[in-house]
Design a protein around this motif. Structure first.
Motif, PDB file in Angstrom:
ATOM      1  N   THR A  58      10.763  13.579 -32.459  1.00 42.67           N
ATOM      2  CA  THR A  58      10.147  13.727 -33.771  1.00 42.67           C
ATOM      3  C   THR A  58      10.194  12.384 -34.485  1.00 42.67           C
ATOM      4  O   THR A  58      11.265  11.789 -34.620  1.00 42.67           O
ATOM      5  N   THR A  82       6.375  15.404 -31.951  1.00 37.41           N
ATOM      6  CA  THR A  82       5.706  15.462 -33.249  1.00 37.41           C
ATOM      7  C   THR A  82       5.722  14.079 -33.875  1.00 37.41           C
ATOM      8  O   THR A  82       6.789  13.474 -34.040  1.00 37.41           O
ATOM      9  N   ASN A  84       4.308  12.523 -37.271  1.00 38.94           N
ATOM     10  CA  ASN A  84       3.697  12.913 -38.540  1.00 38.94           C
ATOM     11  C   ASN A  84       3.989  11.901 -39.642  1.00 38.94           C
ATOM     12  O   ASN A  84       5.095  11.354 -39.720  1.00 38.94           O
TER      13      ASN A  84
END
Length: 243
Positions: A58, A82, A84
Protein backbone atom coordinates in the motif's frame (compact mmCIF):
# COMPACT_ATOMS: atom_id res chain seq x y z
CA UNK A 1 27.57 19.13 7.76
CA UNK A 2 29.13 20.43 4.53
CA UNK A 3 26.47 22.98 3.65
CA UNK A 4 25.93 23.16 -0.10
CA UNK A 5 29.13 21.31 -1.02
CA UNK A 6 27.23 18.09 -1.88
CA UNK A 7 23.79 17.69 -3.42
CA UNK A 8 21.52 14.63 -3.82
CA UNK A 9 21.15 12.91 -7.19
CA UNK A 10 19.07 10.12 -8.75
CA UNK A 11 20.64 6.68 -8.41
CA UNK A 12 22.56 7.29 -5.18
CA UNK A 13 20.96 4.35 -3.32
CA UNK A 14 19.13 1.32 -4.69
CA UNK A 15 15.56 1.60 -3.37
CA UNK A 16 12.98 -0.19 -1.23
CA UNK A 17 12.58 -3.76 -2.55
CA UNK A 18 9.65 -5.84 -1.27
CA UNK A 19 10.26 -9.37 -2.49
CA UNK A 20 8.03 -12.45 -2.84
CA UNK A 21 6.18 -12.94 0.45
CA UNK A 22 7.05 -9.50 1.80
CA UNK A 23 4.55 -6.70 2.49
CA UNK A 24 4.81 -2.97 3.07
CA UNK A 25 2.69 0.07 3.85
CA UNK A 26 3.97 3.55 3.02
CA UNK A 27 1.70 6.41 4.05
CA UNK A 28 2.78 10.06 3.99
CA UNK A 29 6.30 9.10 2.95
CA UNK A 30 8.79 10.70 0.57
CA UNK A 31 10.99 8.25 -1.35
CA UNK A 32 13.52 9.77 -3.73
CA UNK A 33 16.98 9.60 -5.34
CA UNK A 34 17.02 5.77 -5.57
CA UNK A 35 17.77 3.42 -8.46
CA UNK A 36 21.49 2.77 -8.13
CA UNK A 37 22.81 0.34 -10.75
CA UNK A 38 25.99 -1.69 -10.87
CA UNK A 39 26.55 -4.51 -13.34
CA UNK A 40 27.97 -6.86 -10.68
CA UNK A 41 25.02 -6.53 -8.31
CA UNK A 42 22.51 -9.38 -8.07
CA UNK A 43 19.41 -7.17 -7.94
CA UNK A 44 19.37 -4.40 -10.53
CA UNK A 45 15.69 -3.60 -10.90
CA UNK A 46 16.35 0.13 -10.48
CA UNK A 47 13.21 1.57 -8.90
CA UNK A 48 12.50 3.72 -5.91
CA UNK A 49 9.99 1.05 -4.81
CA UNK A 50 9.84 -2.52 -6.18
CA UNK A 51 7.21 -5.15 -5.35
CA UNK A 52 7.57 -8.75 -6.57
CA UNK A 53 5.34 -11.81 -6.07
CA UNK A 54 3.10 -12.57 -3.08
CA UNK A 55 2.44 -10.12 -0.28
CA UNK A 56 0.63 -6.79 -0.12
CA UNK A 57 1.77 -3.26 -0.86
CA UNK A 58 0.00 0.00 0.00
CA UNK A 59 1.37 3.38 -1.06
CA UNK A 60 -0.80 6.36 -0.06
CA UNK A 61 -0.36 10.13 0.35
CA UNK A 62 3.30 9.85 -0.60
CA UNK A 63 5.79 11.42 -3.00
CA UNK A 64 7.95 9.15 -5.15
CA UNK A 65 10.44 11.21 -7.12
CA UNK A 66 13.84 11.77 -8.75
CA UNK A 67 14.70 8.11 -9.18
CA UNK A 68 17.15 7.01 -11.87
CA UNK A 69 14.61 4.53 -13.27
CA UNK A 70 10.93 3.81 -12.40
CA UNK A 71 9.27 5.51 -9.47
CA UNK A 72 7.46 2.28 -8.57
CA UNK A 73 7.71 -1.07 -10.34
CA UNK A 74 5.38 -4.04 -9.87
CA UNK A 75 6.53 -7.43 -11.17
CA UNK A 76 4.22 -10.47 -11.11
CA UNK A 77 2.50 -9.32 -7.93
CA UNK A 78 -0.18 -11.64 -6.57
CA UNK A 79 -1.13 -9.85 -3.37
CA UNK A 80 -3.23 -6.72 -2.93
CA UNK A 81 -1.47 -3.65 -4.30
CA UNK A 82 -3.00 -0.20 -3.74
CA UNK A 83 -1.42 3.01 -5.04
CA UNK A 84 -3.58 5.97 -4.07
CA UNK A 85 -3.37 9.75 -3.71
CA UNK A 86 0.37 9.93 -4.28
CA UNK A 87 2.71 11.95 -6.52
CA UNK A 88 5.17 10.36 -8.95
CA UNK A 89 7.43 13.12 -10.18
CA UNK A 90 10.60 13.48 -12.27
CA UNK A 91 11.66 9.84 -12.31
CA UNK A 92 14.07 9.01 -15.11
CA UNK A 93 11.95 6.23 -16.62
CA UNK A 94 8.27 5.52 -15.77
CA UNK A 95 6.31 7.02 -12.91
CA UNK A 96 4.39 3.75 -12.34
CA UNK A 97 5.32 0.51 -14.12
CA UNK A 98 3.08 -2.57 -13.77
CA UNK A 99 4.17 -5.92 -15.23
CA UNK A 100 1.73 -8.82 -14.97
CA UNK A 101 0.12 -7.33 -11.86
CA UNK A 102 -3.35 -6.27 -10.72
CA UNK A 103 -2.98 -3.06 -8.70
CA UNK A 104 -5.57 -0.42 -7.87
CA UNK A 105 -4.17 2.90 -9.11
CA UNK A 106 -6.36 5.83 -8.07
CA UNK A 107 -6.14 9.55 -7.40
CA UNK A 108 -2.44 9.92 -8.18
CA UNK A 109 -0.56 12.73 -9.91
CA UNK A 110 2.08 11.40 -12.29
CA UNK A 111 4.11 14.11 -13.97
CA UNK A 112 7.39 14.98 -15.69
CA UNK A 113 8.77 11.45 -15.80
CA UNK A 114 11.30 10.74 -18.54
CA UNK A 115 9.39 7.95 -20.33
CA UNK A 116 5.78 7.05 -19.48
CA UNK A 117 3.58 8.23 -16.68
CA UNK A 118 1.85 4.83 -16.39
CA UNK A 119 3.18 1.77 -18.24
CA UNK A 120 1.35 -1.58 -18.19
CA UNK A 121 2.63 -4.90 -19.55
CA UNK A 122 1.75 -8.57 -19.07
CA UNK A 123 -1.31 -10.80 -19.11
CA UNK A 124 -2.52 -9.65 -15.69
CA UNK A 125 -3.78 -6.06 -15.82
CA UNK A 126 -4.65 -3.42 -13.21
CA UNK A 127 -7.92 -3.95 -11.39
CA UNK A 128 -8.67 -0.24 -11.36
CA UNK A 129 -7.24 2.91 -12.95
CA UNK A 130 -9.30 5.96 -12.03
CA UNK A 131 -9.06 9.57 -10.97
CA UNK A 132 -5.39 9.95 -11.91
CA UNK A 133 -3.80 13.02 -13.49
CA UNK A 134 -0.93 12.23 -15.85
CA UNK A 135 0.82 15.23 -17.36
CA UNK A 136 4.11 16.24 -18.94
CA UNK A 137 5.60 12.75 -19.16
CA UNK A 138 8.19 12.82 -21.91
CA UNK A 139 7.30 9.89 -24.21
CA UNK A 140 3.60 9.53 -23.34
CA UNK A 141 1.36 9.87 -20.32
CA UNK A 142 -0.21 6.39 -20.52
CA UNK A 143 1.09 3.36 -22.41
CA UNK A 144 -0.12 -0.26 -22.66
CA UNK A 145 1.59 -3.12 -24.43
CA UNK A 146 -0.64 -5.08 -26.80
CA UNK A 147 -1.14 -7.95 -24.36
CA UNK A 148 -2.16 -5.49 -21.62
CA UNK A 149 -4.37 -3.38 -23.87
CA UNK A 150 -7.54 -4.60 -22.15
CA UNK A 151 -6.71 -2.41 -19.14
CA UNK A 152 -9.80 -0.27 -18.48
CA UNK A 153 -8.96 3.41 -18.01
CA UNK A 154 -11.92 5.26 -16.50
CA UNK A 155 -13.27 8.54 -17.87
CA UNK A 156 -12.15 10.47 -14.77
CA UNK A 157 -8.46 10.03 -15.59
CA UNK A 158 -6.83 13.13 -17.11
CA UNK A 159 -3.99 12.74 -19.60
CA UNK A 160 -2.93 13.79 -23.09
CA UNK A 161 -2.46 11.87 -26.31
CA UNK A 162 -4.92 9.02 -25.80
CA UNK A 163 -4.12 5.50 -24.63
CA UNK A 164 -0.93 4.49 -26.42
CA UNK A 165 -0.81 0.84 -27.55
CA UNK A 166 2.58 -0.61 -28.48
CA UNK A 167 3.17 -3.10 -31.27
CA UNK A 168 2.54 -6.77 -30.59
CA UNK A 169 -0.04 -9.53 -30.46
CA UNK A 170 -3.07 -9.51 -28.22
CA UNK A 171 -2.81 -12.48 -25.89
CA UNK A 172 -6.33 -13.83 -25.31
CA UNK A 173 -9.75 -12.25 -25.80
CA UNK A 174 -9.50 -8.50 -25.18
CA UNK A 175 -11.83 -5.52 -24.86
CA UNK A 176 -11.01 -1.95 -25.83
CA UNK A 177 -13.79 0.01 -24.17
CA UNK A 178 -12.23 2.91 -22.28
CA UNK A 179 -13.91 6.28 -22.95
CA UNK A 180 -10.58 7.70 -24.16
CA UNK A 181 -9.25 7.36 -27.72
CA UNK A 182 -6.72 4.62 -28.39
CA UNK A 183 -3.49 5.43 -30.21
CA UNK A 184 -2.00 2.46 -32.08
CA UNK A 185 1.71 3.21 -32.10
CA UNK A 186 2.85 0.00 -33.85
CA UNK A 187 1.33 -2.93 -35.73
CA UNK A 188 -1.12 -4.80 -33.47
CA UNK A 189 -2.34 -8.29 -34.35
CA UNK A 190 -5.33 -10.36 -33.26
CA UNK A 191 -4.24 -14.02 -33.43
CA UNK A 192 -6.41 -16.90 -34.65
CA UNK A 193 -9.07 -18.04 -32.16
CA UNK A 194 -8.79 -14.69 -30.37
CA UNK A 195 -11.39 -11.89 -30.28
CA UNK A 196 -10.79 -8.17 -29.97
CA UNK A 197 -13.98 -6.32 -28.99
CA UNK A 198 -14.07 -2.54 -29.45
CA UNK A 199 -16.92 -0.44 -28.05
CA UNK A 200 -17.74 2.63 -25.96
CA UNK A 201 -14.63 4.48 -27.10
CA UNK A 202 -14.61 7.52 -29.40
CA UNK A 203 -11.82 6.42 -31.73
CA UNK A 204 -8.98 4.07 -32.50
CA UNK A 205 -6.26 6.17 -34.08
CA UNK A 206 -3.17 4.97 -35.93
CA UNK A 207 0.36 6.23 -36.32
CA UNK A 208 1.70 6.56 -39.84
CA UNK A 209 1.77 3.25 -41.79
CA UNK A 210 0.53 1.20 -38.81
CA UNK A 211 -2.14 -1.50 -39.04
CA UNK A 212 -4.51 -3.70 -37.07
CA UNK A 213 -3.97 -7.24 -38.43
CA UNK A 214 -6.84 -9.64 -37.70
CA UNK A 215 -6.30 -13.41 -37.92
CA UNK A 216 -9.01 -14.15 -35.35
CA UNK A 217 -12.10 -11.97 -34.81
CA UNK A 218 -12.65 -8.22 -34.62
CA UNK A 219 -15.99 -7.17 -33.12
CA UNK A 220 -16.34 -3.36 -33.38
CA UNK A 221 -19.64 -1.93 -32.14
CA UNK A 222 -20.61 1.71 -32.49
CA UNK A 223 -24.20 2.96 -32.67
CA UNK A 224 -26.25 4.76 -35.29
CA UNK A 225 -25.78 8.04 -33.41
CA UNK A 226 -22.32 7.44 -31.99
CA UNK A 227 -20.05 5.98 -34.64
CA UNK A 228 -16.82 4.21 -33.77
CA UNK A 229 -13.90 5.68 -35.70
CA UNK A 230 -10.76 3.95 -36.98
CA UNK A 231 -8.67 6.80 -38.30
CA UNK A 232 -5.49 8.87 -38.64
CA UNK A 233 -3.96 10.03 -35.35
CA UNK A 234 -4.19 13.61 -36.65
CA UNK A 235 -7.97 13.42 -37.16
CA UNK A 236 -9.16 15.91 -34.55
CA UNK A 237 -12.84 15.35 -35.39
CA UNK A 238 -12.64 11.85 -33.91
CA UNK A 239 -11.84 11.74 -30.22
CA UNK A 240 -10.43 15.26 -30.07
CA UNK A 241 -7.01 16.75 -30.70
CA UNK A 242 -4.88 13.94 -29.31
CA UNK A 243 -1.64 14.42 -31.25
Amino acid sequence: GDGSETVPAPGWWKGIYIYDGGSATLDNCVVRYGGHFHSSHLHNTRANILKVGAGDLTVTNSIISHNSNDGIRLQNTTGTVTINDSDFIANQRDGISSDNSTPVISGNTVSNNSRYGLYVDGNAIPAQVNGNTLDGNETADLCLTANASGTFVAANNSFGGGIRILAGAINGDTEWKSPHPYYIRGHVSVPAETTLSVSDTPAVKFAESRALAVYGTLDAQGTSTDKLYFTDYRDDEAGGDTN
